[in-house]
Design a protein around this motif. Structure first.
Motif, PDB file in Angstrom:
ATOM      1  N   THR A  23       0.853  -1.192   0.000  1.00  0.00           N
ATOM      2  CA  THR A  23       0.000   0.000   0.000  1.00  0.00           C
ATOM      3  C   THR A  23       0.882   1.234   0.000  1.00  0.00           C
ATOM      4  O   THR A  23       1.581   1.519   0.981  1.00  0.00           O
ATOM      5  CB  THR A  23      -0.925   0.000   1.227  1.00  0.00           C
ATOM      6  N   SER A  24       0.853   1.965  -1.089  1.00  0.00           N
ATOM      7  CA  SER A  24       1.783   3.090  -1.244  1.00  0.00           C
ATOM      8  C   SER A  24       1.547   4.173  -0.203  1.00  0.00           C
ATOM      9  O   SER A  24       2.495   4.819   0.246  1.00  0.00           O
ATOM     10  CB  SER A  24       1.638   3.679  -2.653  1.00  0.00           C
ATOM     11  N   THR A  25       0.294   4.385   0.227  1.00  0.00           N
ATOM     12  CA  THR A  25       0.016   5.445   1.190  1.00  0.00           C
ATOM     13  C   THR A  25       0.543   5.113   2.581  1.00  0.00           C
ATOM     14  O   THR A  25       0.639   5.999   3.432  1.00  0.00           O
ATOM     15  CB  THR A  25      -1.503   5.676   1.281  1.00  0.00           C
ATOM     16  N   ALA A  70      -4.731  -3.938  -1.167  1.00  0.00           N
ATOM     17  CA  ALA A  70      -3.827  -2.792  -1.267  1.00  0.00           C
ATOM     18  C   ALA A  70      -4.482  -1.643  -2.030  1.00  0.00           C
ATOM     19  O   ALA A  70      -4.395  -0.476  -1.621  1.00  0.00           O
ATOM     20  CB  ALA A  70      -2.521  -3.211  -1.949  1.00  0.00           C
ATOM     21  N   GLU A  71      -5.142  -1.965  -3.138  1.00  0.00           N
ATOM     22  CA  GLU A  71      -5.791  -0.915  -3.921  1.00  0.00           C
ATOM     23  C   GLU A  71      -6.936  -0.275  -3.143  1.00  0.00           C
ATOM     24  O   GLU A  71      -7.169   0.934  -3.242  1.00  0.00           O
ATOM     25  CB  GLU A  71      -6.287  -1.495  -5.242  1.00  0.00           C
ATOM     26  N   THR A  72      -7.667  -1.082  -2.377  1.00  0.00           N
ATOM     27  CA  THR A  72      -8.755  -0.524  -1.566  1.00  0.00           C
ATOM     28  C   THR A  72      -8.213   0.400  -0.488  1.00  0.00           C
ATOM     29  O   THR A  72      -8.758   1.492  -0.252  1.00  0.00           O
ATOM     30  CB  THR A  72      -9.559  -1.662  -0.915  1.00  0.00           C
ATOM     31  N   LEU A  73      -7.134  -0.005   0.159  1.00  0.00           N
ATOM     32  CA  LEU A  73      -6.532   0.834   1.194  1.00  0.00           C
ATOM     33  C   LEU A  73      -6.000   2.146   0.609  1.00  0.00           C
ATOM     34  O   LEU A  73      -6.018   3.190   1.277  1.00  0.00           O
ATOM     35  CB  LEU A  73      -5.407   0.079   1.892  1.00  0.00           C
ATOM     36  N   GLU A  74      -5.523   2.092  -0.619  1.00  0.00           N
ATOM     37  CA  GLU A  74      -4.979   3.297  -1.253  1.00  0.00           C
ATOM     38  C   GLU A  74      -6.069   4.259  -1.716  1.00  0.00           C
ATOM     39  O   GLU A  74      -5.819   5.467  -1.832  1.00  0.00           O
ATOM     40  CB  GLU A  74      -4.113   2.912  -2.461  1.00  0.00           C
ATOM     41  N   GLU A  75      -7.269   3.730  -1.979  1.00  0.00           N
ATOM     42  CA  GLU A  75      -8.306   4.545  -2.630  1.00  0.00           C
ATOM     43  C   GLU A  75      -9.312   5.125  -1.654  1.00  0.00           C
ATOM     44  O   GLU A  75     -10.306   5.722  -2.088  1.00  0.00           O
ATOM     45  CB  GLU A  75      -9.025   3.691  -3.675  1.00  0.00           C
ATOM     46  N   GLN A 103      -9.013  12.736   3.360  1.00  0.00           N
ATOM     47  CA  GLN A 103      -9.105  13.768   4.397  1.00  0.00           C
ATOM     48  C   GLN A 103      -8.802  13.244   5.795  1.00  0.00           C
ATOM     49  O   GLN A 103      -8.005  13.858   6.529  1.00  0.00           O
ATOM     50  CB  GLN A 103     -10.501  14.420   4.366  1.00  0.00           C
ATOM     51  N   PRO A 104      -9.391  12.101   6.228  1.00  0.00           N
ATOM     52  CA  PRO A 104      -9.040  11.612   7.573  1.00  0.00           C
ATOM     53  C   PRO A 104      -7.560  11.262   7.709  1.00  0.00           C
ATOM     54  O   PRO A 104      -6.958  11.468   8.773  1.00  0.00           O
ATOM     55  CB  PRO A 104      -9.925  10.373   7.735  1.00  0.00           C
ATOM     56  N   ILE A 105      -6.973  10.737   6.618  1.00  0.00           N
ATOM     57  CA  ILE A 105      -5.553  10.380   6.656  1.00  0.00           C
ATOM     58  C   ILE A 105      -4.709  11.639   6.828  1.00  0.00           C
ATOM     59  O   ILE A 105      -3.776  11.684   7.650  1.00  0.00           O
ATOM     60  CB  ILE A 105      -5.169   9.638   5.371  1.00  0.00           C
ATOM     61  N   GLU A 106      -5.025  12.680   6.062  1.00  0.00           N
ATOM     62  CA  GLU A 106      -4.263  13.921   6.151  1.00  0.00           C
ATOM     63  C   GLU A 106      -4.404  14.570   7.524  1.00  0.00           C
ATOM     64  O   GLU A 106      -3.445  15.122   8.063  1.00  0.00           O
ATOM     65  CB  GLU A 106      -4.735  14.875   5.056  1.00  0.00           C
ATOM     66  N   LEU A 142       0.847   3.136  11.705  1.00  0.00           N
ATOM     67  CA  LEU A 142      -0.062   2.156  12.286  1.00  0.00           C
ATOM     68  C   LEU A 142      -1.327   2.831  12.803  1.00  0.00           C
ATOM     69  O   LEU A 142      -2.440   2.303  12.646  1.00  0.00           O
ATOM     70  CB  LEU A 142       0.637   1.408  13.418  1.00  0.00           C
ATOM     71  N   GLN A 143      -1.186   3.989  13.421  1.00  0.00           N
ATOM     72  CA  GLN A 143      -2.360   4.716  13.897  1.00  0.00           C
ATOM     73  C   GLN A 143      -3.230   5.178  12.733  1.00  0.00           C
ATOM     74  O   GLN A 143      -4.471   5.136  12.816  1.00  0.00           O
ATOM     75  CB  GLN A 143      -1.905   5.917  14.732  1.00  0.00           C
ATOM     76  N   ILE A 144      -2.613   5.604  11.638  1.00  0.00           N
ATOM     77  CA  ILE A 144      -3.373   6.020  10.456  1.00  0.00           C
ATOM     78  C   ILE A 144      -4.146   4.841   9.886  1.00  0.00           C
ATOM     79  O   ILE A 144      -5.305   4.970   9.486  1.00  0.00           O
ATOM     80  CB  ILE A 144      -2.416   6.618   9.408  1.00  0.00           C
ATOM     81  N   LEU A 145      -3.493   3.665   9.878  1.00  0.00           N
ATOM     82  CA  LEU A 145      -4.160   2.467   9.360  1.00  0.00           C
ATOM     83  C   LEU A 145      -5.381   2.106  10.198  1.00  0.00           C
ATOM     84  O   LEU A 145      -6.457   1.822   9.670  1.00  0.00           O
ATOM     85  CB  LEU A 145      -3.170   1.302   9.342  1.00  0.00           C
ATOM     86  N   ILE A 146      -5.230   2.127  11.533  1.00  0.00           N
ATOM     87  CA  ILE A 146      -6.295   1.669  12.421  1.00  0.00           C
ATOM     88  C   ILE A 146      -7.447   2.661  12.485  1.00  0.00           C
ATOM     89  O   ILE A 146      -8.628   2.269  12.440  1.00  0.00           O
ATOM     90  CB  ILE A 146      -5.730   1.404  13.829  1.00  0.00           C
ATOM     91  N   TYR A 147      -7.137   3.956  12.543  1.00  0.00           N
ATOM     92  CA  TYR A 147      -8.169   4.947  12.828  1.00  0.00           C
ATOM     93  C   TYR A 147      -8.669   5.711  11.599  1.00  0.00           C
ATOM     94  O   TYR A 147      -9.726   6.358  11.678  1.00  0.00           O
ATOM     95  CB  TYR A 147      -7.654   5.953  13.872  1.00  0.00           C
ATOM     96  N   ALA A 148      -7.970   5.644  10.472  1.00  0.00           N
ATOM     97  CA  ALA A 148      -8.399   6.400   9.295  1.00  0.00           C
ATOM     98  C   ALA A 148      -8.687   5.507   8.092  1.00  0.00           C
ATOM     99  O   ALA A 148      -9.711   5.673   7.422  1.00  0.00           O
ATOM    100  CB  ALA A 148      -7.336   7.448   8.921  1.00  0.00           C
TER     101      ALA A 148
END
Length: 586
Positions: free
Chosen positions: A403-405, A479-484, A488-491, A501-507
């Motif tokens: 996952t590139s992000t 991976a594509e789903t996680l990237e797409e 806004q929540p990630i930023e 890891l926090q971005i993955l779990i909460y955003a």
């Protein structure tokens, strides 16, 4: 007042207890299913760590290199690839010829409901047409529910070894797929043009040609091109049951332990599939010539700006040229597979077909035989469940570094990471993507043969094969789903200093969870289909029973097995639809 409050609290507690009991019941059911599937699939993790298994795997990997690139063998590879292409093209053409009229007949808005029936007298003719439409839709469901490999087995017995049986198997299987897709597309067009033509007294044929087809043609073409890609993959493995092509050569080389040849053949297979996908993408892009003037697609086609500049085929291939080339390819494929050589009307073929079809009926419903199918049936279900679970695990582990992000540096982080760290992240990302591509590029049938080398014949080999291929497929989709997901929540979390890891779990996870669940359920449905035929090459399940009864000539039992596979697939579709329709709990 207190009485109402107490009553509301009692109702709330009752609903909470009911929800908890339902979740507990679902959890217990899941545990039981997993336990039974583990046992049925003959899972033996300890075998993977035995010295003999490790030695067999190392010997196989060592035997792959160097690949056999001798001129004599390369000629065999090229000829096998040519036969595979001929099977795929001929099968696709036949599936279109058969699927289009069946799709029209199965279209509900033409024969069973909608504006075209408004004002018509409900007579015997109308009832017969509606019944024929329902019967056609049921036939399409049966044709697509039976796996193409199973159709291949039957047609190899009926017409003999070779590409002809493979082309006919693809035609039968994919005409069911295309017919259903065509019918759905025809039903979903805008109704206003149909109403306008119907009000002027137009016949159904006129309504279809003037109102339905112009709207449906782009989607029909897109689905047909995608079906061609699927036919190419299927044609590549039909050789394992005697239909010729590159699958046959892989099977022969595996059984002769010529692993260098296997690597060359697998590389040829992957290249063939990649070339087919590239051709399909080019044709889909070419069809955008109907895009509105001024659109980006229209400008691209008018200026000929492509990835290859002046060498871009879009600059010099006209639609008329494509039609001519396609027609020549179809005719050549018909000739290469024997469809035009008179083999179908050979003097002995009709009698063989009559004997074969006669041997299929009546099905064998003897209680003793039906009881003997219990273990293969449970094996098939167990292989699909445990194979999917292995695939989910492999896919999830590889999806995170793919996952590139998550793994690659964002532009605003460039000044926070050293060059070696960014290079290391890029290497991890590229390696994960490469592994996923390799896993999904090798068909389950080939994975079965590889896994048999490690763990021997049986359901465990089939389970590992399904798991490895599914891991590659789901890993890419995950991976594509996680990237797409929306950024806004990630930023927002990244701006607050959150770690990956926090971005993955909460955003990322809360947004991606419904789509991930849908992909997983759909993949289990597909794995159930492939699990019914893995036994044809030693992977256990119902496929082994089908293979044994075909070899023994017990065709009436084969009919029973086909009916069982059909019922199993239909049941799985129903369960899968219910699971996808159920909202994901928070």
């Amino acid at each position: 007042m207190n009485q109402y409050v107490n009553e509301a609290a009692r109702v709330s507690r009752w609903r909470l207890n009911r929800t908890l009991l339902r979740r507990l019941g679902v959890a217990l059911l899941a545990v039981v299913v997993l336990a039974l599937s583990w046992r049925a699939a003959e899972i033996r993790p300890s075998v993977l760590f035995q010295a003999s298994t490790i030695a067999a795997v190392l010997a196989f990997l060592g035997g792959l290199f160097p690949p056999d690139l001798s001129p004599d063998f390369l000629r065999i590879v090229i000829a096998a690839m040519g036969r595979t292409v001929a099977m795929a093209v001929a099968g696709t053409a036949l599936s279109i010829i058969l699927g289009l009229p069946l799709g029209v007949m199965a279209t509900a808005t033409l024969w069973r409901r909608g504006v075209l029936l408004a004002g018509e007298h409900a007579g015997i003719g109308t009832s017969l047409l509606a019944a024929a439409s329902r019967a056609t839709r049921a036939l399409l469901g049966f044709l697509r529910a039976v796996p193409d490999l199973m159709w291949g087995v039957l047609l190899v017995v009926a017409v003999g070894l070779g590409s002809l049986a493979g082309a006919l198997a693809l035609a039968v299987s994919y005409c069911g797929v295309l017919g259903r897709v065509y019918a759905d597309v025809f039903e979903e067009v805008a109704p206003q043009p149909l109403e306008a033509l119907h009000s002027t007294g137009a016949t159904r044929a006129q309504v279809f040609l003037r109102a339905i087809w112009p709207q449906a043609a782009p989607n029909v073409t897109a689905y047909t091109l995608y079906s061609f890609e699927c036919c190419m993959r299927a044609a590549s493995v039909l050789g394992f049951i005697g239909a010729g092509g590159i699958g046959y050569e892989i099977n022969v080389s595996m059984r002769l332990f010529e692993y260098g040849q296997v690597l060359t053949l697998i590389a040829g297979f992957i290249g063939l599939v990649a070339a087919t996908e590239a051709l399909s993408r080019f044709l889909r892009r070419r069809l955008r010539a109907n895009a509105p003037a001024g659109s980006l697609a229209h400008q691209h086609l008018m200026t000929g700006q492509g990835a290859f500049g002046w060498l871009d085929p879009s600059r010099w291939l006209t639609n008329r040229t494509l039609v001519v080339l396609g027609s020549v390819l179809v005719i050549a494929s018909f000739y290469a597979t024997g469809l035009t050589s008179g083999q179908l009307i050979d003097a002995g073929l009709p009698s063989r077909l009559r004997r074969f079809i006669g041997g299929l009926f009546p099905p064998d419903f003897d209680p003793a035989f039906l009881k003997s199918l219990g273990q293969p049936l449970l094996q098939t279900i167990g292989i699909s469940v445990m194979g999917t679970l292995i695939g989910v695990t492999v896919g999830a582990v590889l999806a995170l570094p793919a996952t590139s992000t998550l793994i690659r540096a964002e532009p605003d982080e460039a000044d926070q990471r050293t060059m070696p760290e960014r290079a290391g992240r890029w290497l991890v990302y590229t390696t994960a993507r490469l592994v996923l591509s390799t896993l999904r590029s090798i068909p389950e049938i080939v994975w079965v043969l590889i896994c048999i080398i490690s763990v021997g014949l049986g359901a465990f080999a089939g389970t590992l094969a399904v798991g490895l291929h599914t891991g590659g497929v789901l890993g890419k989709l995950y991976a594509e789903t996680l990237e797409e997901v929306p950024a806004q929540p990630i930023e927002a979390l990244r701006a607050a200093g959150a770690r990956p890891l926090q971005i993955l779990i909460y955003a990322i996870w809360p947004q991606a969870r419904p789509m991930l669940a849908s992909y997983t359920t759909l993949r289990w449905e597909m794995n159930l289909r492939i699990s019914t035929v893995l036994g044809l090459v030693g992977g256990g399940g119902l496929g082994q029973a089908i293979y044994n009864n075909v070899q023994l000539g017990f065709y009436h039992r084969v009919t029973t097995l086909i009916v069982l596979v059909y019922l199993l697939v239909v049941t799985t579709d129903w369960i899968s639809d219910r699971l996808r329709a159920r909202p994901v709990a928070a």
